[in-house]
Design a protein around this motif. Structure first.
Motif, PDB file in Angstrom:
ATOM      1  N   LYS A 116       0.719  -1.172   0.015  1.00  0.00           N
ATOM      2  CA  LYS A 116      -0.016  -0.060  -0.175  1.00  0.00           C
ATOM      3  C   LYS A 116       0.788   1.225  -0.030  1.00  0.00           C
ATOM      4  N   GLY A 151      -3.307  11.674   4.793  1.00  0.00           N
ATOM      5  CA  GLY A 151      -4.255  10.614   4.145  1.00  0.00           C
ATOM      6  C   GLY A 151      -3.690   9.283   4.507  1.00  0.00           C
ATOM      7  N   LYS A 161      -2.348   6.849   7.066  1.00  0.00           N
ATOM      8  CA  LYS A 161      -2.581   6.854   8.573  1.00  0.00           C
ATOM      9  C   LYS A 161      -1.528   6.065   9.136  1.00  0.00           C
ATOM     10  N   VAL A 206      -2.544   9.984  12.635  1.00  0.00           N
ATOM     11  CA  VAL A 206      -2.918   9.062  13.492  1.00  0.00           C
ATOM     12  C   VAL A 206      -4.374   8.729  13.337  1.00  0.00           C
ATOM     13  N   LEU A 207      -4.895   7.296  12.885  1.00  0.00           N
ATOM     14  CA  LEU A 207      -5.884   7.007  12.563  1.00  0.00           C
ATOM     15  C   LEU A 207      -6.740   6.617  13.846  1.00  0.00           C
ATOM     16  N   GLY A 221      -3.612  -5.604  14.942  1.00  0.00           N
ATOM     17  CA  GLY A 221      -4.716  -6.187  14.426  1.00  0.00           C
ATOM     18  C   GLY A 221      -5.464  -5.339  13.308  1.00  0.00           C
ATOM     19  N   LEU A 222      -5.439  -4.230  13.642  1.00  0.00           N
ATOM     20  CA  LEU A 222      -6.116  -3.318  12.761  1.00  0.00           C
ATOM     21  C   LEU A 222      -5.224  -2.900  11.424  1.00  0.00           C
ATOM     22  N   THR A 273      -2.932  -5.140  10.039  1.00  0.00           N
ATOM     23  CA  THR A 273      -2.950  -6.340   9.349  1.00  0.00           C
ATOM     24  C   THR A 273      -4.541  -6.472   8.605  1.00  0.00           C
ATOM     25  N   LYS A 274      -5.587  -5.907   9.026  1.00  0.00           N
ATOM     26  CA  LYS A 274      -6.677  -5.906   8.483  1.00  0.00           C
ATOM     27  C   LYS A 274      -6.843  -4.837   7.353  1.00  0.00           C
ATOM     28  N   GLY A 275      -5.646  -4.181   7.205  1.00  0.00           N
ATOM     29  CA  GLY A 275      -5.663  -3.124   6.294  1.00  0.00           C
ATOM     30  C   GLY A 275      -6.350  -1.847   6.449  1.00  0.00           C
ATOM     31  N   GLU A 276      -6.510  -1.380   7.871  1.00  0.00           N
ATOM     32  CA  GLU A 276      -7.111  -0.361   8.156  1.00  0.00           C
ATOM     33  C   GLU A 276      -6.060   0.922   8.161  1.00  0.00           C
ATOM     34  N   SER A 331       5.377  -0.476  15.651  1.00  0.00           N
ATOM     35  CA  SER A 331       5.658  -1.949  16.391  1.00  0.00           C
ATOM     36  C   SER A 331       7.041  -1.933  16.421  1.00  0.00           C
TER      37      SER A 331
END
Lengths: 337, 250, 536
Positions: A141, A158, A160, A198-199, A210-211, A213-216, A222
């Motif tokens: 991405k 844009g 995040k 910051v999302l 988790g967010l 790797t979900k693509g959020e 990390s």
């Protein structure tokens, strides 16, 4: 009689199901307080236990709590009557506070084998691994990841990032200190700028990752070693750590023996064992951190692909202890604007 | 929606079930009966014989599988309950517990309770007619069982329907009170000329109002005729057997 | 004598519950007095987050209830709606899901990379939905509580006698009139109880608020309590904040008139009343659309969880002994918690009914109100506070780690009491109304009465309450973690652990297993309750 017996049988069955600790051998027993992911069956715990028990002909009892902070709290609650011989899993942000409790004894161990970037010296705490905080990004991405903390802060809002809350999590505090060590008194302004990118701010690492790797969001806070897991376990190089020009903030994980534990000869033996190869070999691919001392064989080549920080950033434990509250307030103020 | 009912002249309307069939579980029911306008019909029979179902078919709470339902010479087989010229009184729950007597009766006039002063007069006079003047503001919980049924009757009065259906409406009242209520029904019938169909398990109810009697067994009409005749010692053996067994139960 | 015993049993249950919470707080207070820091007062930060806590909880409650109203009405009007019973079972699931699983499920639909965003992109709209902030918090809270509210309102509608519907049909009441005169009064009696319960569930929200809140602007008191106790180890502050949370919740509930009003009817699983009104085609269509929307809203995030769970390597996961041990541990602890919960709820329900019967038509006495509300207040005491308090109290006498299973069972049982209470109450009250006089006349009382009269009539409702309480306990995470005992590994614990070490697929698989367990329990509960109603 009958109901009582039934209840008793039930309790026994329950205890068996829960795998409660059987009574330890009176002869040699070492109780180690640590955090959960260390003792998980894919964590270093099982290997370490097996290797040390072979060496010492004793029993190792792990007692695990949620994380390093909970570890220190648990010790404070138990005070001098603690059953812990060894406390394993504090990080350098906690050592000053931990030492002040007076519950820990000097290690009295030869720690010359320890190799930590920037060096490490302490009479009480012995490091067993270390890692760097890093922004991990999704290379599918993001073709153009930030190359510095400055670029992260000033980049396209844009794109995040998910970060953790310094009020509730260790990585969250890590980022707070990272920004502080780069921006100093301007940290508040830096956070105000970063805020747009910051999302969301999660309570812990798991929610954030988790967010991510979900693509959020294409970025998450990390460790530089996170991609090693995906390289080795998933055979994927999709997730990469971004290398920052200003350097990366260091996290060193340490262990120490308690005042009680110092009376147990096994505790000194364990600290020595901890910086030996049997323990250190287990660290990279179970704890996903860098070993603090030599391993018997070179690390998996995946580790060679990881970001190697040009500069190591770290604030003194005492400075962190004295300023943490003010810095969190500064963060809160900036992020709430 | 009042239109369908308005074209029936004031007074009683005849009720006719023309070969109406209905299935309840495994029981096949078939009803074929006529109740003339302004007549009183009593329906008796063992429990489970389909008495309430018969009333429900007239009121439109159940839909006939085949056959036609006629009220006042009009085919209402496919009409919903609100467009049938009937009022029904149940054994319990005729009143909304949170509304007072006046409102509960007023619902019969205007289901949204937007009453004009003419409506209010009608409600007041109906309440007076059933002997409850002065209790307009009471809630159902402050009324006796008999008084509650009187409120329900007052509501049927303001509805002005040519057919009144009573589904064991007085079953939970004592004998004296029950007779009092039956007499009230008789008076109201005489005054308005409405047709009354009542389900009861007291055969003497039928005698008291000198009515037609229909005896139901397993979903069909096993016997019918004027009550005096049916309940006399010369009545159908079927009915005598039922009455005998009922007495021995009591 | 037995009557007094019944009253006593409820008081005893209340005492146990308040001991669980109060004892913990006392333990913490003693620790503070013993010299671990002192409380320095609330700063503007605390008042700001207190405001936000109440704001988000009020909005969440309001929206959940307002949206549940038409949905419950539509479901009630359509007893024959295809798949209706499955929809209602599904509606019991969100509360049993660990917050983290639910949050990820919600983002898989409404998130920036979710199904909704993909759909919008497909339609050529490139505005990415941004749920992070109050929107996300409300969305998640509605996901949790809309189904609960719907089930509870539906249960209220089911208490309307069939004769009312006949009357409405005969009188030709219009849709709005039917709502105003028949449905609303039945709903209104229960609305305070329903809204109060949801409000308390939302006040204590933690993971949802932080993860979907977008930043520290969205912070609840629960977060501050966690921070004070876990991160700062400031016991005095944690105690003060807990008391503040309790006081504010009580004050708001009282202000809204939600406190102390006895809940009239509870939750039953029976959900089909015969309706004699024949709705118009347009109304039916509107109802169908509503039900479909409600179903999609709840099912989509769950489906998201199922889809990501289905990609897990079950071949390996189901052969791991640790997974089976976690399943067994969860079932054992859940069953024990459910048993205790049902016992406490039964004591409260029977005692409340006794007090209510004794007063006749008079106004509710304080004890009755306390029995009604008291049980629910435990929801507002954070598990971490209960855990820490009891740890401090017990550490001098027993090994705190050996307390872990006991504490997990006790806390889970307490947290499920408000729900078990709502399942048991209608059944108990109906039984009591029917049997009290007869039993008094025949001199059947005490244990004999329970064994001969109450048990046969109640056992299925008890079974339903048990299954519901157990499903709720299965999803609990908080309590285990705070006692820090890795020998007691439950399914959610294992799930979070895998999540914490990059094993996302494993975690998703475990979430699926957890969901299937809960769904199975709800089907059992449904069947039990269905039989119970058929037997009435």
């Amino acid at each position: 009689m009958r109901p009582v017996q039934t209840i008793h049988a039930l309790m026994l069955a329950l205890a068996a199901t829960l795998g409660a600790n059987a009574g330890a051998h009176a002869a040699g027993k070492l109780t180690v307080y640590t955090y959960e992911s260390f003792t998980a069956e894919w964590g270093p715990g099982p290997k370490v236990k097996e290797a040390f028990e072979k060496e010492c002909a004793c029993t190792v009892d792990f007692v695990a709590v949620a994380d390093g902070v909970a570890l220190l709290n648990r010790l404070k609650l138990e005070g001098a009557s603690t059953k812990a011989d060894i406390v394993l899993g504090l990080d350098t942000n906690l050592t000053f506070e931990a030492a002040r409790t007076g519950l820990f004894a000097p290690h009295e161990t030869d720690v010359s084998a320890v190799k930590i970037p920037g060096g490490f010296e302490d009479d009480v705490f012995v490091p067993y691994d270390y890692g760097y905080f890093a922004v991990v990004y999704d290379s599918e991405k993001m073709k153009d990841p930030p190359a510095s903390l400055k670029a992260l802060i000033e980049g396209d809002p844009g794109e995040k990032i998910v970060i953790q809350d310094p009020r509730t999590s260790t990585p969250g505090l890590g980022l707070l200190l990272w920004v502080k060590s780069v921006y100093g008194d301007d940290a508040g302004k830096a956070w105000e700028k970063l805020k747009g990118r910051v999302l969301t701010v999660t309570p812990g690492w798991s929610e954030a990752y988790g967010l991510f790797t979900k693509g959020e969001a294409p970025m998450v806070l990390s460790y530089t070693t996170s991609p090693a897991y995906h390289l080795i376990a998933d055979k994927s190089d999709r997730y990469k750590a971004a290398s920052f020009d200003e350097g990366h903030y260091l996290q060193v994980e340490v262990a120490a023996r308690t005042v009680n534990g110092a009376k147990n000869p096994l505790s000194a033996q364990f600290l020595k064992f901890m910086i030996g190869t049997a323990f250190q070999d287990a660290i990279p691919e179970t704890n996903w951190m860098y070993p603090a001392a030599a391993t018997s064989a070179p690390l998996n080549p995946a580790f060679d692909q990881l970001v190697k920080p040009a500069k190591t950033l770290a604030l003194a434990p005492q400075q962190v202890f004295e300023n943490r509250k003010n810095w969190i307030d500064e963060w809160l103020l900036a992020m709430s604007k | 929606m009042q239109d369908d009912r308005a074209d029936i002249a004031k007074g009683g309307a005849s009720v006719r079930l023309d070969n109406v069939t209905f299935r309840y579980g495994s029981m096949e029911m078939l009803f074929d009966l006529t109740v003339e306008g302004s007549a009183i019909a009593a329906i008796i029979g063992p429990s489970g014989s389909g008495k309430s179902t018969l009333l429900n078919l007239v009121a439109g709470f159940e839909k006939a599988e085949s056959g036609r339902v006629w009220i006042g010479g009009k085919d209402v087989t496919l009409l919903p309950p609100s467009r049938r010229a009937v009022s029904m009184v149940f054994q319990d729950n005729n009143l909304f517990a949170h509304l007072d007597v006046f409102s509960n009766v007023g619902l019969g006039r205007r289901p949204d309770l937007k009453l004009s002063s003419a409506d209010e007069d009608a409600v007041s006079s109906a309440i007076a007619k059933v002997g409850l003047a002065g209790k307009e503001k009471r809630r159902p919980e402050a009324l006796s069982g008999g008084e509650r049924q009187r409120v329900a009757l007052a509501r049927t009065l303001v509805r002005n329907s040519p057919v009144l259906l009573l589904d064991e409406a007085f079953a939970s009242l004592g004998p004296a009170l029950r007779h009092e209520m039956l007499d009230l029904i008789g008076d109201l019938r005489d005054e308005t000329g409405m047709t009354v169909i009542m389900v009861t398990h007291h055969p003497d109810d039928a005698l008291r109002l000198s009515s037609m009697l229909f005896f139901l067994e397993e979903g069909h009409i096993a016997a019918s005729g004027p009550a005096e005749q049916m309940l006399s010692p010369d009545g159908p053996p079927l009915l005598r057997k039922y009455l005998g067994s009922q007495e021995s139960e009591v | 004598m037995p009557f007094r015993a019944r009253q006593l049993s409820g008081i005893l249950a209340l005492v146990l519950l308040s001991l669980l919470a109060g004892g913990a707080l006392m333990g913490l207070v003693f620790e503070v007095l013993g010299g671990v820091g002192g409380f320095t007062g609330f700063d503007s930060y605390i008042w700001r987050i207190a405001r936000f806590t109440l704001l988000q909880a009020s909005l969440s409650t309001l929206l959940s209830v307002i949206l549940a109203l038409p949905l419950a009405r539509a479901l009630h009007a359509r007893p024959d709606f295809p798949g209706r019973s499955m929809i209602l079972r599904l509606f019991a699931l969100p509360l049993a899901l660990p917050a983290l699983v639910a949050v990820l499920g919600i983002t898989s639909i409404y998130g920036r990379n979710g199904l909704l965003a993909a759909g919008m992109a497909y339609l050529g709209m490139h505005q990415i939905p941004d749920i992070y902030g109050l929107t996300g918090i409300l969305l998640a809270h509605i996901f949790f509580n809309l189904p609960l509210a719907t089930r509870l309102i539906l249960a209220s509608l089911d208490t309307i006698p069939e004769d009312y519907w006949k009357l409405a049909a005969q009188l030709g009441m219009s849709e709005p009139t039917r709502f105003r005169l028949i449905e609303w009064p039945a709903i209104l009696r229960n609305l305070p109880g329903i809204a109060g319960l949801i409000f308390m569930l939302c006040v204590t929200s933690f993971t949802v608020v932080l993860t979907l809140g977008g930043g520290p602007r969205a912070t609840t008191l629960e977060v501050a309590i966690y921070q004070a106790l876990h991160f700062d180890f400031d016991i005095a502050r944690a105690v003060a904040l807990t008391l503040l949370q309790l006081a504010l919740t009580l004050a708001i509930l009282a202000f809204l008139g939600l406190a102390g009003r006895p809940t009239e009817e509870g939750q039953t699983f029976r959900t089909t009343t015969r309706r004699f009104d024949d709705p118009e085609r347009a109304t039916r269509l509107f109802g169908s659309v509503l039900i479909a929307c409600g179903f999609l809203f709840v099912a989509a995030p769950i489906a998201g969880t199922v889809v990501s769970g289905a990609s897990a390597d079950f071949g390996r996961l189901l052969f791991e002994p640790v997974v089976w041990r976690a399943i067994m541990t969860s079932i054992c602890l859940g069953a024990a918690a459910a048993f205790l919960s049902v016992l406490l709820a039964l004591a409260l329900v029977s005692s409340r009914e006794h007090v209510a019967t004794a007063r006749g038509y008079g106004p509710a006495r304080p004890l009755e109100r306390v029995l009604d509300l008291g049980a629910s207040l435990i929801l507002v005491v954070p598990p971490i506070v209960i855990g820490a308090g009891w740890f401090i109290l017990s550490r001098h006498y027993v090994d705190p780690f050996s307390l872990a299973p006991v504490m997990v069972v006790a806390v889970n049982a307490a947290m499920a009491v408000p729900f078990a209470f709502r399942v048991l109450r209608p059944a108990w009250d109906t039984m009591a109304a029917r049997n009290n006089r007869l039993c008094a006349q025949l001199g059947i009382a005490g244990w004999t009465r329970f064994r001969l009269i109450d048990w046969p009539g109640l056992k299925r409702s008890l079974g339903a309450a048990f299954a519901f309480a157990m499903a709720l306990s299965l999803g609990d995470l908080g309590t285990i973690a705070l006692f820090g005992n890795d020998t007691v590994q439950t399914l959610p614990y294992l799930l979070l652990q895998r999540m914490g070490s990059y094993r996302t697929a494993d975690a998703a698989g475990l979430a699926l297993i957890l969901g299937i367990l809960c769904m199975g329990l709800m089907m059992l509960a449904d069947r039990a309750q269905g039989d119970a109603d058929a037997g009435r």
